[in-house]
Design an enzyme around this catalytic site. Sequence first.
Site, PDB file in Angstrom:
ATOM      1  N   GLU A 104      10.115  65.510  58.159  1.00 49.82           N
ATOM      2  CA  GLU A 104      11.289  64.673  58.453  1.00 49.82           C
ATOM      3  C   GLU A 104      11.762  64.888  59.892  1.00 49.82           C
ATOM      4  OE1 GLU A 104      15.293  65.720  57.558  1.00 49.82           O
ATOM      5  OE2 GLU A 104      14.696  67.409  56.291  1.00 49.82           O
ATOM      6  N   LYS A 135      21.183  59.394  62.188  1.00 50.40           N
ATOM      7  CA  LYS A 135      20.720  59.990  60.935  1.00 50.40           C
ATOM      8  C   LYS A 135      20.490  58.855  59.937  1.00 50.40           C
ATOM      9  CE  LYS A 135      22.540  62.905  57.216  1.00 50.40           C
ATOM     10  NZ  LYS A 135      23.703  63.712  56.782  1.00 50.40           N
ATOM     11  N   VAL A 192      15.676  63.463  54.213  1.00 45.32           N
ATOM     12  CA  VAL A 192      14.714  63.668  53.116  1.00 45.32           C
ATOM     13  C   VAL A 192      14.508  62.355  52.367  1.00 45.32           C
ATOM     14  CG1 VAL A 192      14.392  64.821  50.880  1.00 45.32           C
ATOM     15  CG2 VAL A 192      15.167  66.137  52.869  1.00 45.32           C
ATOM     16  N   ASP A 237      30.706  63.072  46.757  1.00 44.32           N
ATOM     17  CA  ASP A 237      29.685  63.319  47.771  1.00 44.32           C
ATOM     18  C   ASP A 237      28.428  63.934  47.148  1.00 44.32           C
ATOM     19  OD1 ASP A 237      28.199  63.746  50.020  1.00 44.32           O
ATOM     20  OD2 ASP A 237      29.770  64.792  51.139  1.00 44.32           O
ATOM     21  N   SER A 249      24.253  63.721  47.784  1.00 46.34           N
ATOM     22  CA  SER A 249      23.257  63.234  48.741  1.00 46.34           C
ATOM     23  C   SER A 249      22.335  62.196  48.106  1.00 46.34           C
ATOM     24  CB  SER A 249      22.421  64.405  49.251  1.00 46.34           C
ATOM     25  OG  SER A 249      21.363  63.911  50.057  1.00 46.34           O
ATOM     26  N   ALA A 250      22.011  61.180  48.887  1.00 49.11           N
ATOM     27  CA  ALA A 250      21.044  60.163  48.438  1.00 49.11           C
ATOM     28  C   ALA A 250      19.656  60.781  48.237  1.00 49.11           C
ATOM     29  CB  ALA A 250      20.970  59.024  49.458  1.00 49.11           C
ATOM     30  N   ASP A 251      19.446  61.990  48.753  1.00 51.41           N
ATOM     31  CA  ASP A 251      18.154  62.670  48.541  1.00 51.41           C
ATOM     32  C   ASP A 251      17.846  62.815  47.046  1.00 51.41           C
ATOM     33  OD1 ASP A 251      18.141  62.998  51.277  1.00 51.41           O
ATOM     34  OD2 ASP A 251      18.405  65.186  51.234  1.00 51.41           O
ATOM     35  N   LYS A 276      21.196  74.763  50.208  1.00 54.90           N
ATOM     36  CA  LYS A 276      22.170  75.681  50.793  1.00 54.90           C
ATOM     37  C   LYS A 276      23.383  75.839  49.888  1.00 54.90           C
ATOM     38  CE  LYS A 276      21.521  75.318  55.682  1.00 54.90           C
ATOM     39  NZ  LYS A 276      20.710  74.140  55.907  1.00 54.90           N
TER      40      LYS A 276
HETATM   41  N1  PSU Z   1      19.923  70.580  54.794  1.00 54.79           N
HETATM   42  C1  PSU Z   1      19.465  71.415  55.735  1.00 54.79           C
HETATM   43  N2  PSU Z   1      19.042  70.922  56.935  1.00 54.79           N
HETATM   44  C2  PSU Z   1      19.027  69.588  57.183  1.00 54.79           C
HETATM   45  C3  PSU Z   1      19.485  68.702  56.155  1.00 54.79           C
HETATM   46  C4  PSU Z   1      19.915  69.242  55.004  1.00 54.79           C
HETATM   47  O1  PSU Z   1      19.455  72.602  55.533  1.00 54.79           O
HETATM   48  O2  PSU Z   1      18.635  69.177  58.286  1.00 54.79           O
HETATM   49  C5  PSU Z   1      19.425  67.235  56.395  1.00 54.79           C
HETATM   50  C6  PSU Z   1      18.192  66.636  55.694  1.00 54.79           C
HETATM   51  O3  PSU Z   1      17.691  65.600  56.505  1.00 54.79           O
HETATM   52  C7  PSU Z   1      18.774  66.056  54.426  1.00 54.79           C
HETATM   53  C8  PSU Z   1      20.120  65.603  54.917  1.00 54.79           C
HETATM   54  O4  PSU Z   1      18.014  65.011  53.868  1.00 54.79           O
HETATM   55  O5  PSU Z   1      20.556  66.606  55.803  1.00 54.79           O
HETATM   56  C9  PSU Z   1      21.098  65.402  53.796  1.00 54.79           C
HETATM   57  O6  PSU Z   1      22.239  64.805  54.303  1.00 54.79           O
HETATM   58  P1  PSU Z   1      23.342  64.235  53.298  1.00 54.79           P
HETATM   59  O7  PSU Z   1      23.948  65.449  52.651  1.00 54.79           O
HETATM   60  O8  PSU Z   1      24.304  63.505  54.195  1.00 54.79           O
HETATM   61  O9  PSU Z   1      22.633  63.348  52.335  1.00 54.79           O
HETATM   62 MN    MN Z   2      26.992  62.919  51.606  1.00 52.72          MN
END
Ligand code: PSU
Ligand code: MN
Length: 309
Positions: free
Chosen positions: A25, A86, A106, A138, A140-142, A159
């Site tokens: 990524e 992003k 991701v 909140d 994540s879309a992941d 994390k």
């Molecule tokens: N967690 C990490 N490092 C990162 C990310 C997450 O330890 O760089 C990044 C990844 O690209 C992940 C994104 O897909 O943050 C998730 O963001 P969000 O929580 O806004 O979906």
């Molecule tokens: Mn989010």
Amino acid sequence: MQQFLLFSPEVAAARLAGKPVVALESTIISHGMPYPQNVTMAREVEQLIRDAGAVPATIAIIDGKICIGLSDAQLELLGESPEAMKVSRRDLPYVIAQRRLGATTVAATMICAQLAGIAVFVTGGIGGVHRGAATSFDISADLQELAQTSVAVVCAGVKSILDIGLTLEYLETQGVPVISVGQPGFPAFFTRESGYQADFQLDEAHEQAAFIGTKWALGLRGGVVVSNPVPAAYAMDKGEIDRITEQALAEADARGVSGKAVTPFLLDRIKQLTAGRSLVTNIALVKHNAVVGARLALALHELPGLKPI
Ligand code: PSU
Ligand code: MN
């Protein structure tokens, strides 16, 4: 969507030769680490994958194209450009149509990898259910992407800025298997243990490949989380990281940070509050994941009749 794909010469040659490819990524480069360590990390991770016998394909959106495999200059551009956006699933059409510079998360990297026929993707940590999600919504879309897109994601867990228990519950509800490598516990990125168990411990690449191949052969669409703990020599002290995480979370709250800015804000504050030590750990765990991911890609490649779905 194939019309939007642009393969680098290295990845195009690998596809022709039928060599295994590993996706990487780019949000981790643009929003996950500072310049220039981010670019150095990206190059080293690519080289580790080559050394293990696979071909790396870092993915980003450049000039209206989904680039599968980047040149050195493109890695540098992503690493140093503050305007890199992003890009998650939601953002893909905007960044492509507007020809903006986009770093894929991701979720977005999984989408692009699947389009490009790449089954294995290596990163640091996946997004998840944030603490307080019951009121902030909140998530994540992941996680939703893992539910529907058939790519194996090698990571070091999630994390503790996130609610790890709720993240695992969400993955269970969505039918996403969580594999662990080398230990039964699900790792927490900076530390080897989260206090939660993975669903299945599969230490060997051929076992992981057989599991993933069987899931897809059964017609069970969706991703697999392959969680690989940070090497012990680079793990952080749990007490310290917990304290710092609490402080970063309180600051995000006080400043009203929201939406896609939350994760980059927390990552950056943790790096500052650990005087850069979290960055050393972060780089070490991504490199470790690169080796595990390359081995998995080779093993999947050996499977008779594997057809990604
Ligand atoms: N967690 C990490 N490092 C990162 C990310 C997450 O330890 O760089 C990044 C990844 O690209 C992940 C994104 O897909 O943050 C998730 O963001 P969000 O929580 O806004 O979906
Ligand atoms: Mn989010």
